[in-house]
Design an enzyme around this catalytic site. Sequence first.
Site, PDB file in Angstrom:
ATOM      1  N   GLU A  94       2.246   4.739   0.746  1.00 37.61           N
ATOM      2  CA  GLU A  94       1.480   5.481  -0.151  1.00 37.61           C
ATOM      3  C   GLU A  94       0.084   5.423   0.020  1.00 37.61           C
ATOM      4  O   GLU A  94      -0.710   6.648  -0.167  1.00 37.61           O
ATOM      5  CB  GLU A  94       1.729   5.411  -1.712  1.00 37.61           C
ATOM      6  CG  GLU A  94       3.197   5.995  -1.965  1.00 37.61           C
ATOM      7  CD  GLU A  94       4.270   4.709  -1.991  1.00 37.61           C
ATOM      8  OE1 GLU A  94       4.037   3.656  -1.382  1.00 37.61           O
ATOM      9  OE2 GLU A  94       5.330   4.667  -2.321  1.00 37.61           O
ATOM     10  N   PHE A 116      11.688   0.732 -15.546  1.00 34.62           N
ATOM     11  CA  PHE A 116      11.768   0.618 -14.154  1.00 34.62           C
ATOM     12  C   PHE A 116      10.595   1.325 -13.540  1.00 34.62           C
ATOM     13  O   PHE A 116      10.634   2.688 -13.676  1.00 34.62           O
ATOM     14  CB  PHE A 116      13.146   0.781 -13.447  1.00 34.62           C
ATOM     15  CG  PHE A 116      13.297   0.672 -12.247  1.00 34.62           C
ATOM     16  CD1 PHE A 116      12.844  -0.484 -11.517  1.00 34.62           C
ATOM     17  CD2 PHE A 116      13.547   1.841 -11.266  1.00 34.62           C
ATOM     18  CE1 PHE A 116      13.010  -0.674 -10.159  1.00 34.62           C
ATOM     19  CE2 PHE A 116      13.634   1.639  -9.892  1.00 34.62           C
ATOM     20  CZ  PHE A 116      13.288   0.490  -9.294  1.00 34.62           C
ATOM     21  N   GLN A 117       9.983   1.044 -12.723  1.00 29.36           N
ATOM     22  CA  GLN A 117       8.904   1.604 -11.839  1.00 29.36           C
ATOM     23  C   GLN A 117       7.720   2.124 -12.938  1.00 29.36           C
ATOM     24  O   GLN A 117       7.430   3.207 -12.419  1.00 29.36           O
ATOM     25  CB  GLN A 117       9.494   2.414 -10.879  1.00 29.36           C
ATOM     26  CG  GLN A 117      10.240   1.698  -9.820  1.00 29.36           C
ATOM     27  CD  GLN A 117      10.264   2.598  -8.446  1.00 29.36           C
ATOM     28  OE1 GLN A 117      10.742   3.598  -8.648  1.00 29.36           O
ATOM     29  NE2 GLN A 117      10.323   1.765  -7.210  1.00 29.36           N
ATOM     30  N   LYS A 122       9.341  12.308 -15.050  1.00 31.98           N
ATOM     31  CA  LYS A 122      10.452  12.837 -14.442  1.00 31.98           C
ATOM     32  C   LYS A 122      11.148  13.929 -15.157  1.00 31.98           C
ATOM     33  O   LYS A 122      11.666  14.999 -14.707  1.00 31.98           O
ATOM     34  CB  LYS A 122      11.717  12.026 -14.212  1.00 31.98           C
ATOM     35  CG  LYS A 122      12.823  12.089 -13.486  1.00 31.98           C
ATOM     36  CD  LYS A 122      13.542  11.252 -12.766  1.00 31.98           C
ATOM     37  CE  LYS A 122      14.603  11.516 -11.981  1.00 31.98           C
ATOM     38  NZ  LYS A 122      15.663  10.777 -11.306  1.00 31.98           N
ATOM     39  N   MET A 176     -17.396  -8.410  11.483  1.00 31.68           N
ATOM     40  CA  MET A 176     -18.236  -8.412  10.339  1.00 31.68           C
ATOM     41  C   MET A 176     -18.474  -9.476   9.588  1.00 31.68           C
ATOM     42  O   MET A 176     -19.535 -10.196   9.252  1.00 31.68           O
ATOM     43  CB  MET A 176     -18.343  -6.968   9.889  1.00 31.68           C
ATOM     44  CG  MET A 176     -19.488  -6.650   8.876  1.00 31.68           C
ATOM     45  SD  MET A 176     -20.840  -6.451  10.065  1.00 31.68           S
ATOM     46  CE  MET A 176     -20.802  -4.658  10.149  1.00 31.68           C
TER      47      MET A 176
END
Lengths: 163, 568
Positions: free
Chosen positions: B50, B112-113, B162, B478
Amino acid sequence: MRHIISLLMENEAGALSRVAGLFSARGYNIESLTVAPTEDPTMSRMTIVTSGSDDVIEQINKQLNKLVDVVTVMDLTDGDHIERELMLVKVLATGESREELKRIADIFRGRIIDVSDKTYTIELTGAGSKLDSFLQAIDRGLILETVRTGASGIGRGDRILKL
Amino acid sequence: MELTGAEITIRCLQEEGVEYIFGYPGGAVLFIYDELFKQDKVKHILVRHEQAAVHAADGYARSTDKVGVALVTSGPGVTNAVTGIATAYLDSIPLVVISGQVPTSFIGEDAFQEVDAVGITRPCVKHNFLVKDPKDIASTLKKAFYLAKSGRPGPVLVDIPKDVSNQKAEFSYPATVNIRSYNPQVQGDIGQIKRAAQMLLEAKRPMVYAGGGVILSDASKQLTELVRLLGAPCTNTLMGLGGYPASDKQFVGMLGMHGTYEANFGMQNCDVLLAVGARFDDRVIGNVAHFNSVPRKIIHIDIDPASISKRVKVDVSIVGDVAHVLSDMLAVLNSSKQKPDANAQKNWWKQIDEWRGANSLSYKNSSEIIKPQYVIETLHKITHGDAFVVSDVGQHQMWAAQYYKFNQPRRWINSGGLGTMGFGLPAAMGVQLAHPGATVACVTGEGSIQMNIQELSTCKQYNVPIKIVALNNRYLGMVRQWQEFFHGNRYSHSYMDALPDFVKLAEAYGHVGILVEKPSDVEGALKEAFARKNDLVFLDFRTDSTENVYPMVPGGKGLSEVILAEDL
């Protein structure tokens, strides 16, 4: 320097957290913050008491204005204004101090709004410094509980914060 | 007609003319993905992580003047997207990120999630929304696109539970949007513009310092005209490169921590500084007290009032869209009888040319070992300075900024504010999709590329023929440079051992890989790679592992306290 900033914001879920989050993310002070809906239920009015250098206060005002939910911002301390805070104090009021506490409350134009055989609950309104003085005027050992709302402010005369 | 929330979401994207949406499916966005499946107007690019979806949308937005769009699921989908969102926020890039959320009745139950997407993204978005009713989806998305693109642009997150994407509501896409609390100022105050113009006309040592605002506002034409009219030197920030043509004689290069000698000394010694769409950040002006220790008048043009007098106090502030303000300023200057002070400027240019004589970007090339600067110079040569150069973060980023001379805006794509390693490859993907047929180079290092290397797979799936120019010095360069300068050469965990064979890795993903170890092979390899128009080519350049980026203004120092390569 101490500043009182008033703002109107959309009365939406999460709007308060945007302001609180801004202050913590950018390291600004909050002395107190009060918020409630206005006569227009789509809008809330918030009073923030903060402190900082002129540069910091300028940034606070700009950053608040930048929040999409914030409709308008006014630094009340820029002009004449009135500041009020409400305090409720529950004190131990027995024996001699029962009369004494009533007298002091009267002097400060406080009102006793709840009484039990051992306690008074006193309501007091004024600038924060007046509330502080009241607490100093009574015996510290008698104070059972205090609750303060934080300052609300409004401009004097025709200084008006409106959409 | 009543449509489901998911249908409404896709219809809104169609109405906005969204060409690509970068995303990754998951439970909370299944209804939206189902609607994506049923249409072909909005093309979905399935990334492999993502974070890459948001970077790809970001690259798409930076290289066009459009809003980038990403779609992620709830929970880990959102948390993975956060780095991408913060990257866009720090560089003011217009994005709309749509995230799924658990059903409304589950919110707050640690479902969940589930993650508080609005809360977790709040400090790194311009604004965000949780949509609790399908009838609000259209107006919310309309606002989201408007907020992302107008004023100071930025990412906007729209979180859709949802159940909301499955419930029905009447659909009509609003033609206009009005947000009473949001009215960005586009036109600058004409009085302030006149004051600024007068100040510039009277300047003996004027200097123009232009940043990313010029790119975002598509104002490089106006900027170029103004700089030429004033006869002043012009410097660009890292974000502003391409805003003024680098090949022009009035261009003095990039300023800041790794800016040229002439740009930094010009900033420090000018008498009137015109800052355009730039924000005086710490990597640009270094130590504020040092910067303020010399007197100069400062004019600051910015669309965001909060950017003005944030780090540096200015004398004339002009809040407005850069393109509009510059056009108005040009009109004022063109109608003025007074002309810039030619005599004074002659002396000023003499001084600047002396600073230029320090030749602060010179480096010793080698026939034994590949110098990273040489790779970038050769890249510039064989792409005729015309490529989209998308960079990751580190030494290679600075070398690309210094040695690839950008003559056009939106050709230099990099994560300036947040400095996000892993930005390059997915952003390059977004750029290439926005510009099919264009030459797109992803300049990266062996550290950065591994932070989103999985996108090689996405590039294969959608035939994205970018060219990866990896300056592989086996160090987090760097970090190593700072350790050399400030930490007694103790290279704590900056050496990359057990690197993959990038050629084989590229081949494993179905691409072409080329290993380049000799300076004499650099040009040939680049030519070969760019000749393969339809292939992604991974060029693994084994470069000098000890090379440092110069000039350098160490952190906390002033602009004139610069270290040049020859000082050491």
